[in-house]
Scaffold this active site. Structure first.
Site, PDB file in Angstrom:
ATOM      1  N   GLU A 141       0.966  -1.013   0.045  1.00 56.81           N
ATOM      2  CA  GLU A 141       0.099  -0.007  -0.038  1.00 56.81           C
ATOM      3  C   GLU A 141       0.733   1.156  -0.222  1.00 56.81           C
ATOM      4  O   GLU A 141       0.538   2.184  -0.605  1.00 56.81           O
ATOM      5  CB  GLU A 141      -0.904   0.082   1.142  1.00 56.81           C
ATOM      6  CG  GLU A 141      -2.064  -1.013   1.101  1.00 56.81           C
ATOM      7  CD  GLU A 141      -2.903  -1.070  -0.282  1.00 56.81           C
ATOM      8  OE1 GLU A 141      -2.922   0.147  -0.670  1.00 56.81           O
ATOM      9  OE2 GLU A 141      -3.481  -2.034  -0.396  1.00 56.81           O
TER      10      GLU A 141
ATOM     11  N   HIS B  11      -5.706  -5.395 -10.543  1.00 59.33           N
ATOM     12  CA  HIS B  11      -5.257  -6.322  -9.667  1.00 59.33           C
ATOM     13  C   HIS B  11      -4.820  -7.740 -10.253  1.00 59.33           C
ATOM     14  O   HIS B  11      -4.146  -8.769  -9.996  1.00 59.33           O
ATOM     15  CB  HIS B  11      -6.140  -6.685  -8.505  1.00 59.33           C
ATOM     16  CG  HIS B  11      -6.546  -5.621  -7.715  1.00 59.33           C
ATOM     17  ND1 HIS B  11      -7.576  -4.682  -7.720  1.00 59.33           N
ATOM     18  CD2 HIS B  11      -5.898  -5.120  -6.510  1.00 59.33           C
ATOM     19  CE1 HIS B  11      -7.411  -3.751  -7.043  1.00 59.33           C
ATOM     20  NE2 HIS B  11      -6.397  -4.031  -6.385  1.00 59.33           N
TER      21      HIS B  11
END
Length: 795
Positions: free
Chosen positions: A336, A423
C-alpha cells in the site's frame, strides 16, 4: 427467448482485493522535495531546441514536476503539459540530459502533436449527470467538471473530467471516482478510482516479537516513530472517523493475539518503519514521500472491513472478516505504501495496463519489503497477502511466480489484458519480475512457467531486479506507460526497463539480456535496439507519420542519442521515397545527442498512397527509423467516396456482419425501424453478453467519415441512477485492440422509438477498422438494445 423478465434480487458482490487511494480524503500528503534548479534549466534548454522530442507544439506550455540527478551528472526532468491552457491527461513526459547538458532522449506517451479544438459541444452539466450515473455506492458530492485534453491513448481528445466522492457499496471504503466523458458526444470514455486497495518491543499478529521505535511523553510511551519521520500508529476503534494514537506505560506492546488491540498496531508500525527503511537504504529515497516524513498508520478501521487502503497520505487497515484477521501483514503494508511512491514518481494511472503496472509495482516492492525485513515469523516469498487469509482457505491473494494460479490474473500478456481489473492485469509484470529475479522453471519459491515457446530465463537475483524496476519507475515511466503500445512503442515497460538496465549495468549486459528474456517469457515483445558494446547511438522521429497533398511538404524532427561509448558524428539520408518526392535534412549531420529537421517535399506528379520512408543515421554504425508518409489523392480529393458498410439495414440477414447467435433477426418482439430485420442485442433478463461487428476499410484523403445508426432502448429496469445493462460502441483495429469507445448507452437511456446517433471516424482514415457493438446485461430485468439503418458515409 428474449423478453423473459425475472423477478430476482440483484446481489452486489465486493471482492477482497487489496486497495489504494491517492486522495487527500483524510490528510494532505507532505510536500515533495523541490526540483533541482540547474537540472531543470538544462532540460528547459534542451526542450526549446527539441520540441519534437515530446510531440510538442507552440500551443503548449510545460511545468516541471520533479528532477532526478544521477551521480554521473546525467539528469531526468519530469514535466506536465497544458494545451491552450487546458491540462493534458497523459501528456506528461521526461527529458533526459547527459552529464554535459545535451539531449539524451525522452519518455513520452503522445504519438503525435496535439491539434484539436478546445470548445466543448457538451455542457458541464451533462458531464456531471453522466458521471453521477457511473458511481456505484453512496455518492456524497459531485465535483465541478473540468474541461481538459484526454491523451491517455496517445491521441488527444477534448473531454470533461468529473470527480464523484462518496463510499463504495460496502459503506466503509472511501471512493473518489474520476469519470471522463467525451466533450463532443458526452459518451463515457473511462473512469478510475483514486482509492487503490489491497482489497520498544512488541508482539505483532504476523511479524512476531520485533523491535519498534516509540516516543516517551512524560511517563507514557506513544506509538510515534522518531527514527522514521515521526510516523504514528493509531486505533480507529472500528469506526471510520476518529483515530487515537496508541499509548503504553512500559513500552512493551501487544501480545501477538488479536484480542489485544496493540498487536495489530505493532504489525502496522513495524511495517511502516521497514518500508521507510527499504526505500531509503535500497533505493536512496528518503521515505515514501521523498522528504523524510513518516507515514501515519490507522488500524482497526471499520467493522468486519476486509480491506486496506492508501489515501495519498496515510495507511488504513481493516480487521478482516468477523474482525478476526487484521490486514496488517508486512507485504500489505509495503504494497500500500508503495502506491505512494508510484504516485510521487511516475503517477501511473490506475486503469488499463498502466493500472496493472501500478498494482504490480506495489506487489513487487511489497514483497521486497518482506525480504528486506527478514522477520522470522513472516519470511520473504513471492506471494501477496498470504498471512491475512482473505480467501478463507489459507491461500494468498496473488502468486507472482505463476499469477494465473489465483484463477483471475494474467500470467501472460494478451490483447485482453488491458480490459482486466488492475489487480489481475498486474500479473504480467509480477510474472516478469519473478522471472528476472529468480528465473523460470522450478525455484525455491514455486514453479514459473514460460508463455508459449519462449526460452527459459536465468534470474539475476532480487538485488539487481528491484533496482532495475525502481530505476524504470523513477526516471522513465510516464503516467500512461503500458505493456504493449503499437502507437508509441517506446512508451512501454519493456522499453523503459531495458533503458534502466543499460543505465545500471551497461548496454547488452547480462542484466540487459535477462530483462529481454523475462519480458519475452510473459509474451511481451518489443522492438529493442540492436546491442552494441562500442560507440553507438539511436535515431528517433517525432512525429513518426504525416500526410500531404501532392505538391506540398511535411516535416519531422530526427533526434539522436548516444547509447554507448562516446558521441560521434551522424550523417542523415532517406530511402523509400515515392517518385517525385525528395528529402532534405537541416542540418545534414549532427553529433549524437543532437537533432535535425527532415522535410519531405512532394511534386504534383507524386502518386497517392502510403509509403514507408527509412531515415538513416550513419556513423560508426548505421541506425534507422521509419516515417510513414501518406500522399493524398490529387489535390487532397476523396479517392473512394460512398457508403462503406455492407448490408447496413440488416435486410440480407447476417451478410457482412459478425454477430452473436440471434442478434440479427426479424422477430416481432421489437420492431425494425425500416424493413423487417434489425440487430437486437440482449433483452433476456439474465446475465449475457452479445456482440455485433463489421470490418470496414476507410480510404485516405476524404473530408468526411460519418458513421450513423438508429438505436432504440427498451428496458424493464426502473432505476433512474444505476446503469445495470450497457451497450458499448467501439472502434477496433485489425488486431482486436480497442482504438476508441464512441459511446456507452444503458438502461438509463431507455426511450420510446428510435433515435439517430452520429460520429466521425476521420481519425481512422486510411485504416481498416472494425465497428463493434457490445451489449452486456446483468442477472435480472431485461434491457434490449435495438440497432437499425446503419451507415458509414465517406465524402
Amino acid at each position: 427467448m428474449k423478453r423473459a423478465l425475472a423477478a430476482v434480487s440483484a446481489v452486489l458482490l465486493t471482492s477482497g482485493l487489496l486497495t489504494c487511494v491517492v486522495t487527500p480524503a483524510h490528510a494532505a500528503p507532505p510536500t515533495s522535495p523541490a526540483p533541482d534548479a540547474s537540472a531543470a534549466a538544462r532540460a528547459a534548454t534542451v526542450l526549446r531546441a527539441n520540441p519534437g522530442a515530446v510531440q510538442g507544439s507552440s500551443a503548449e506550455s510545460y511545468q516541471v514536476r520533479s528532477t532526478k540527478v544521477d551521480p554521473s551528472g546525467a539528469a531526468h526532468t519530469r514535466y506536465t503539459r497544458t494545451y491552450q491552457g487546458l491540462r493534458v491527461y497523459g501528456g506528461d513526459f521526461v527529458i533526459h540530459t547527459a552529464p554535459n547538458g545535451t539531449y539524451a532522449g525522452s519518455s513520452v506517451g503522445l504519438a503525435a502533436p496535439l491539434t484539436l479544438a478546445t470548445s466543448a459541444r457538451t455542457t458541464a452539466a451533462a458531464a456531471k449527470k453522466a458521471a453521477s450515473g457511473r458511481f456505484v455506492g453512496k455518492a456524497e458530492a459531485v465535483g465541478t467538471p473540468e474541461l481538459f485534453v484526454d491523451a491517455s491513448s496517445g491521441q488527444g481528445r477534448l473531454a470533461w473530467e468529473t470527480v464523484v466522492s462518496g463510499w463504495q457499496p460496502d459503506g466503509q471504503t472511501p471512493s473518489r471516482l474520476h469519470v471522463i466523458t467525451d466533450a463532443t458526444t458526452n459518451a463515457t470514455v473511462g473512469s478510475y478510482d483514486e482509492i487503490e486497495s489491497v482489497v520498544g518491543s512488541g508482539q505483532g499478529i504476523y511479524t512476531g516479537t520485533v523491535s519498534i521505535d516509540t516516543t516517551l511523553s512524560g511517563s507514557t510511551y506513544q506509538m510515534i516513530d522518531p527514527s522514521h519521520g515521526n510516523g504514528r500508529t493509531c486505533d480507529m476503534n472500528n469506526g471510520t472517523s476518529t483515530c487515537t494514537t496508541f499509548t503504553d506505560a512500559d513500552n512493551a506492546w501487544g501480545t501477538g493475539a488479536n484480542s489485544n488491540r496493540q498487536s495489530a498496531g505493532v504489525d502496522a508500525h513495524f511495517g511502516a518503519a521497514k518500508t521507510f527503511d527499504y526505500f531509503k537504504n535500497t533505493h536512496g529515497r528518503n521515505g515514501i514521500f521523498g522528504n523524510g516524513t513518516g507515514v501515519p498508520s490507522r488500524v482497526h478501521y471499520g467493522n468486519n472491513y476486509v480491506n486496506a487502503f492508501w489515501d495519498g497520505a496515510q495507511m488504513t487497515y481493516g480487521d478482516g472478516s468477523s474482525n478476526s484477521r487484521p490486514l496488517v501483514s508486512l507485504d500489505v503494508a509495503g504494497h500500500e505504501m508503495s502506491h505512494g511512491v508510484t504516485e510521487a514518481l511516475a503517477g501511473l494511472v490506475y486503469s488499463g495496463e498502466s493500472g496493472g503496472l501500478n498494482e504490480a509495482t506495489s506487489d513487487i516492492f511489497g514483497n521486497m519489503v518482506e525480504f528486506y525485513s527478514a522477520a522470522p515469523s513472516d519470511p520473504g516469498d513471492y506471494q501477496v497477502g498470504e498471512k491475512i487469509n482473505i480467501n478463507g482457505n489459507g491461500t494468498p491473494l496473488r502468486y507472482m511466480y505463476n499469477p494465473s494460479l489465483d484463477g483471475s490474473s494474467d500470467s501472460c500478456w494478451s490483447t485482453s489484458t488491458k480490459n482486466k481489473d488492475v489487480h489481475y492485469s498486474s500479473g504480467v509484470a509480477n510474472h516478469f519480475f519473478f522471472n528476472l529475479a529468480e528465473g523460470t522453471g522450478a525455484t525455491s519459491y514455486g514453479t514459473s512457467p514460460v508463455c508459449g515457446s519462449a526460452p527459459a530465463v536465468t534470474g539475476i537475483g532480487r538485488a539487481k531486479a528491484e533496482k532495475i524496476w525502481y530505476r524504470a519507475l523513477d526516471v522513465y515511466f510516464t503516467s500512461n506507460t503500458s505493456y504493449v503500445n503499437t502507437t508509441t512503442p517506446a512508451n512501454t515497460a519493456r522499453a523503459y526497463s531495458l533503458r534502466a538496465a543499460t543505465d545500471l549495468y551497461g548496454s547488452c549486459s547480462t542484466e540487459y539480456k535477462a530483462v529481454q528474456a523475462a519480458w519475452t517469457a510473459v509474451n511481451v515483445a518489443g522492438s529493442d535496439s540492436t546491442c552494441s558494446t562500442g560507440n553507438d547511438f539511436s535515431v528517433a522521429l517525432s512525429p513518426t507519420a504525416g500526410s500531404v497533398n501532392p505538391g506540398s511538404s511535411t516535416s519531422t524532427t530526427v533526434s539522436t542519442a548516444t547509447t554507448s561509448g562516446s558521441a560521434q558524428t551522424v550523417t542523415f539520408s532517406a530511402s523509400g521515397l515515392p517518385s517525385g518526392a525528395s528529402a532534405a535534412f537541416s542540418p545534414a549531420s549532427v553529433t549524437s545527442g543532437g537533432s535535425s529537421t527532415l522535410t519531405i517535399s512532394t511534386s504534383a506528379s507524386t502518386p497517392p498512397g502510403t509509403y514507408s520512408v527509412t531515415v538513416n543515421g550513419a556513423g560508426a554504425v548505421t541506425r534507422s527509423a521509419t516515417y510513414t508518409l501518406t500522399v493524398n489523392g490529387t489535390g487532397g480529393g476523396c479517392t473512394a467516396p460512398g457508403q462503406k458498410l455492407a448490408n447496413p439495414g440488416f435486410e440480407s440477414g447476417a451478410t457482412g456482419w459478425t454477430a452473436s447467435s440471434g442478434v440479427i433477426t426479424n422477430a416481432s418482439g421489437q420492431a425494425a425501424r425500416t424493413g423487417s430485420y434489425k440487430a437486437w442485442l440482449n433483452g433476456y433478463g439474465t446475465t449475457r453478453t452479445e456482440t455485433l461487428a463489421q470490418s470496414v476499410t476507410l480510404p485516405s484523403g476524404c473530408s468526411s467519415y460519418a458513421l450513423s445508426f438508429w438505436l432504440h432502448i427498451d428496458s424493464a429496469e426502473t432505476t433512474t441512477s444505476v446503469a445495470y445493462d450497457k451497450l458499448n460502441v467501439q472502434v477496433l483495429n485489425s488486431g482486436g485492440t480497442v482504438l476508441a469507445t464512441l459511446a456507452t448507452y444503458s438502461n438509463l437511456n431507455k426511450a420510446t422509438g428510435y433515435s439517430q446517433k452520429s460520429f466521425s471516424l476521420a481519425a481512422y482514415a486510411g485504416q481498416t477498422v472494425s465497428l463493434k457493438f457490445t451489449g452486456t446485461e446483468d442477472s435480472s430485468l431485461q434491457t434490449s438494445f435495438v440497432v437499425d439503418d446503419t451507415a458509414l458515409t465517406v465524402s
